[in-house]
Write a protein that holds these residues in place. Structure first.
Motif, short mmCIF file in Angstrom:
data_model
loop_
_atom_site.label_atom_id
_atom_site.label_comp_id
_atom_site.label_asym_id
_atom_site.label_seq_id
_atom_site.Cartn_x
_atom_site.Cartn_y
_atom_site.Cartn_z
N VAL A 50 0.86 -1.17 0.00
CA VAL A 50 0.00 0.00 0.00
C VAL A 50 0.89 1.22 0.00
CG1 VAL A 50 -1.71 1.31 1.26
CG2 VAL A 50 -1.77 -1.18 1.26
N ARG A 52 0.81 5.07 0.38
CA ARG A 52 0.02 6.25 0.73
C ARG A 52 0.98 7.39 0.96
NH1 ARG A 52 -5.37 4.96 3.09
NH2 ARG A 52 -5.50 2.72 3.09
N GLU A 569 -3.00 5.95 -3.25
CA GLU A 569 -3.34 4.65 -2.68
C GLU A 569 -3.42 3.61 -3.78
OE1 GLU A 569 -6.72 2.40 -0.01
OE2 GLU A 569 -6.64 4.56 -0.03
N ASN A 570 -2.72 2.55 -3.58
CA ASN A 570 -2.77 1.46 -4.53
C ASN A 570 -2.58 0.16 -3.76
OD1 ASN A 570 -2.46 -0.43 -6.53
ND2 ASN A 570 -1.15 0.86 -7.84
N ASN A 571 -3.63 -0.61 -3.68
CA ASN A 571 -3.57 -1.85 -2.89
C ASN A 571 -3.00 -3.02 -3.67
OD1 ASN A 571 -4.78 -0.66 -0.68
ND2 ASN A 571 -6.84 -1.11 -1.42
N TYR A 572 -2.56 -2.75 -4.88
CA TYR A 572 -2.18 -3.87 -5.75
C TYR A 572 -0.73 -3.81 -6.21
CZ TYR A 572 -7.26 -4.15 -5.87
OH TYR A 572 -8.58 -4.25 -5.52
N ASN A 630 -6.46 -12.45 -1.21
CA ASN A 630 -6.38 -11.68 0.04
C ASN A 630 -5.26 -12.17 0.95
OD1 ASN A 630 -8.46 -9.76 -0.35
ND2 ASN A 630 -9.97 -11.40 -0.06
N TYR A 672 0.70 -11.17 3.38
CA TYR A 672 1.22 -9.93 2.76
C TYR A 672 2.48 -9.47 3.47
CZ TYR A 672 -3.20 -9.11 0.16
OH TYR A 672 -4.27 -9.18 -0.68
N TYR A 674 3.06 -7.34 5.99
CA TYR A 674 3.28 -5.94 6.38
C TYR A 674 3.83 -5.84 7.80
CZ TYR A 674 0.31 -4.37 2.51
OH TYR A 674 -0.22 -4.12 1.30
N LEU A 689 -5.06 -0.89 9.11
CA LEU A 689 -6.11 -1.65 8.44
C LEU A 689 -6.34 -2.95 9.20
CD1 LEU A 689 -8.02 -1.86 5.98
CD2 LEU A 689 -6.21 -3.11 4.80
#
Ligand SMILES: C[S@@+](CC[C@H](N)C(=O)[O-])C[C@H]1O[C@@H](n2cnc3c(N)ncnc32)[C@H](O)[C@@H]1O
Length: 703
Positions: A50, A52, A569-572, A630, A672, A674, A689
């Motif tokens: 992500v 931001r 924002e880019n979740n990909y 996901n 993921y 993070y 999140l």
């Protein structure tokens, strides 16, 4: 690093079946290092990131890697990450059992299931993790030895003397059960000899390896009933169940605690043997199954390996006596139902259906005219609902509805038929790939009203490479024309640190057809996109997926990381950061035997090792099925970097592989990874999140 320019092994009966499904070639495992799934050392490319306002610094990524990781290859099971974060209390059957039958300490204490336990076999792991890791370990060994056996079989075709016996006449269980002081195998030795349906050597080796790893002993205290197993959990063979200890017999229906428990503290008032688990496999004509109530026929007197008919009278000994004692003692019994499932490697799937209590028993003349013992069992209340009826999910061809929704294919098949199907399944799209993939990817939406399909992106099965990024053309693959495992000179294997590379059969076929670039889709199993309640879209499987299977590539637009810097924002976004992993920043360097590989790759890329990832994959506006997968804190997929047409690991492909056997309808997920508090918004504030993965060891936040 996975180098995939090699070609696959020659056809083999069993692995060929896996291969047809697009599973990787497991056979080429490095015997010196012990079995492994496939080539290791694959770098963990970082998760979709992500962005931001600001990109995380390299140092932060290092810390992040220490906290949450993309699932490592299977042999790292023993080194899996300690879950330090909050654990969710689940209502398990162990809890239910507790109400009617107090747990007695014998390695597992009441409540320990949820706690991080510390011992030499699984430091800081909860029972769920341990069971999962044991199954992964089992799969690794199983597949390895099955393929070893097949290799021998192949060799035997060419030179019969070289082949060892494949079919064997042997009392299998006899070899596995401990002998008593008098050398007898009393109590658990099957009376019949049988012909192995599995390769004999494989079975023995699996057992020995599993036992050596001390995996069996921890998993089950029979009286704690089922720590780490939930109602509805599935197993793909009796061997799997033996490996984790939920049922310790290969053949018998009734598992029980023997008389040796009589002297143990807390067991003084019980009659032994004491039944702990039964398998309903539909073998006995006298069985009666009404889901919550079962009439179970005792064991013995039948021909297990022939026509399964009753041939002599049953006697009240061993398992039969154990079930009677369970009624008298009031202890619950685990119930597992088996059913035929073509996609399972054993031809069957076994579902754990929870705890039952023996409420009655009697003897009578069975349908074959011989005396049989009968037991009435009733399911204990307060357990999750039965799933057996639901798990009989058989995949048909993927339905292709007519849909006027955007982005969907239009077919000339019966409108009425498809509109009906559409209404039932709420299929919002027949194939989000618009025919690009070899298997269509339908999308369903039972959440939104009106249901909408996934939108805002263009499907691309392959990675888009902009003109300003040059992909090198230094093909480094091997020149093997047959089985890489038989060549001592395989370049891919050498580069992989002697472990054999991942090789897709499609690639081999393409090579055999003389084509340099094959036309393989970006995913290799039947998948479906579906709307989840709290995570947006997700991906699930329609097939049973075997551990180690390639699921898909992560495609999108290849970009320099500097290009995406500062994007709101880019979740990909997915950083290609293989070296970070290879260097061991996330713990991979501890993996036994991986030094060679790491060292060789480091030597090649020493100068780049300290640099931040230079490239990333942006699947925001263009991507494939992988963009919908996901995060989970206990994922069933893991990620590997793959080199196929060049040797620059900064531009490696990102591939997702199955970490476990994944049953139909289970959501696919990877970690993921993070680091908490690593994402900041435009105003510099930390963005959080919440994680909705639902795993027992969920860290509660994605970032
Ligand atoms: C790569 S996308 C995955 C597909 C996404 N669900 C969609 O609808 O397109 C990543 C985003 O999905 C959501 N997501 C993924 N895993 C999640 C989880 N375990 N809990 C909550 N949200 C999740 C988050 O919004 C995350 O930024």
């Amino acid at each position: 690093m996975v180098v995939s320019d090699a070609v696959a092994s020659p056809s083999r009966p069993r692995s060929a079946r896996y291969a047809e499904k697009g599973y990787p070639n497991y056979a080429e495992l490095d015997a010196r290092r012990g079995p492994r799934w496939r080539s290791d050392g694959g770098g963990r490319a970082k998760k979709p990131e992500v962005r931001r306002g600001r990109k995380r610094r390299r140092g932060e990524d290092v810390e992040a890697a220490a906290v949450g990781k993309v699932q490592p290859p299977i042999l790292q099971a023993e080194e899996a990450v300690t879950q330090e974060h909050g654990r969710k209390r689940r209502m398990t059957d162990a809890t239910a059992a507790d109400k009617v039958f107090p747990l007695i300490e014998d390695g597992i204490e009441d409540g320990e299931e949820e706690a991080a336990s510390t011992d030499e076999r699984g430091v800081g792991k909860n029972w769920r993790q341990r069971v999962k890791e044991t199954l992964r370990m089992f799969s690794t060994n199983y597949l390895h030895f099955v393929q070893e056996e097949q290799r021998r079989e192949e060799a035997g075709k060419q030179d019969p003397k070289a082949s060892r016996t494949i079919k064997c006449q042997m009392p299998l269980a006899k070899q596995h059960h401990k002998r008593g002081s008098d050398g007898s195998t009393r109590g658990r030795t099957p009376k019949v000899k049988h012909t192995c349906t599995y390769p004999a050597t494989a079975i023995h080796l699996i057992f020995f390896s599993v036992l050596q790893l001390d995996r069996v002993s921890y998993a089950w205290n029979t009286r704690s009933m089922s720590p780490g197993i939930d109602v509805g959990d599935q197993f793909y063979s009796r061997a799997e169940m033996v490996a984790i200890g939920i049922h310790s017999h290969w053949l018998n229906g009734i598992d029980y605690m023997g008389v040796k428990y009589r002297d143990k503290k807390g067991y003084e008032n019980f009659a032994f043997p004491l039944a702990t688990c039964i398998v309903l496999s539909g073998k006995y004509a006298d069985d009666f199954d009404k889901a919550n109530e079962i009439i179970y026929t005792g064991e013995g007197g039948n021909n297990l390996f022939g026509n399964c008919q009753q041939q002599t009278a049953q006697t009240l000994v061993r398992g039969n006596l154990a079930l009677k004692n369970s009624k008298d003692n009031g202890n619950p019994v685990r119930v597992i139902r088996g059913h035929v499932e073509k996609s399972s490697y054993s031809g069957k799937v076994y579902t754990y259906d929870g705890l039952y209590k023996v409420v009655d028993y009697w003897s009578e003349k069975g349908v074959e005219g011989h005396l049989v013992f009968k037991y009435r069992l009733k399911r204990l209340e307060g357990q999750p609902p039965l799933t057996t009826s639901q798990v009989l999910f058989t995949r048909g061809d993927v339905p292709m509805p007519i849909s006027e929704l955007p982005g969907c294919v239009t077919l000339s098949l019966s409108y009425q038929f498809y509109s009906l199907l559409f209404r039932i399944l709420r299929l919002v799209c027949g194939d989000i790939s618009n025919g690009q993939e070899n298997f269509p990817i339908p999308a369903t939406n039972l959440v939104d009203n009106p249901p909408v399909p996934p939108s805002g992106f263009v499907y691309s099965k392959s990675l888009k490479i902009p003109k300003h990024i040059n992909i090198p053309v230094d093909r480094i693959g091997c020149n093997c024309t047959g089985d890489c495992s038989t060549s001592d000179h395989c370049l891919c294997a050498k580069r992989n640190g002697t472990a054999l590379p991942y090789v897709s059969t499609q690639r081999k076929k393409a090579k055999q057809n003389g084509s340099k670039h094959n036309n393989v889709g970006s995913h290799l199993v039947n998948l479906q996109v579906f709307k989840t309640e709290s995570k947006g879209w997700g991906v699930r499987t329609w097939d049973t997926i075997l551990p180690g299977a390639l699921i898909c590539e992560y495609t999108g637009v290849l970009k320099r990381t500097t290009e995406v810097e500062g994007l709101l924002e880019n979740n990909y976004l997915f950083d290609i950061d293989c070296l970070q992993t290879i260097k061991g920043l996330d713990g991979r360097e501890q993996r036994a035997g991986s030094e060679l590989h790491i060292a060789s790759l480091h030597a090649e890329h020493e100068s780049e090792a300290s640099q931040a990832p230079e490239y990333c994959i942006d699947a925001g506006s263009v991507g494939n099925i992988a963009r919908f997968i996901n995060h989970s804190c206990q994922p069933n997929l893991f990620i590997q970097c793959v080199l196929s047409s060049h040797s620059n690991i900064k531009l490696a492909k990102i591939m997702l592989f199955a970490a476990d056997t994944i049953p139909p309808l289970q959501e696919l997920s990877y970690d993921y990874g993070y680091r908490l508090d690593s994402v900041t918004g435009a105003n510099g504030q930390i963005v959080k999140l919440a994680c909705h993965c639902g795993a027992a060891g969920c860290r509660k936040r994605l970032y």
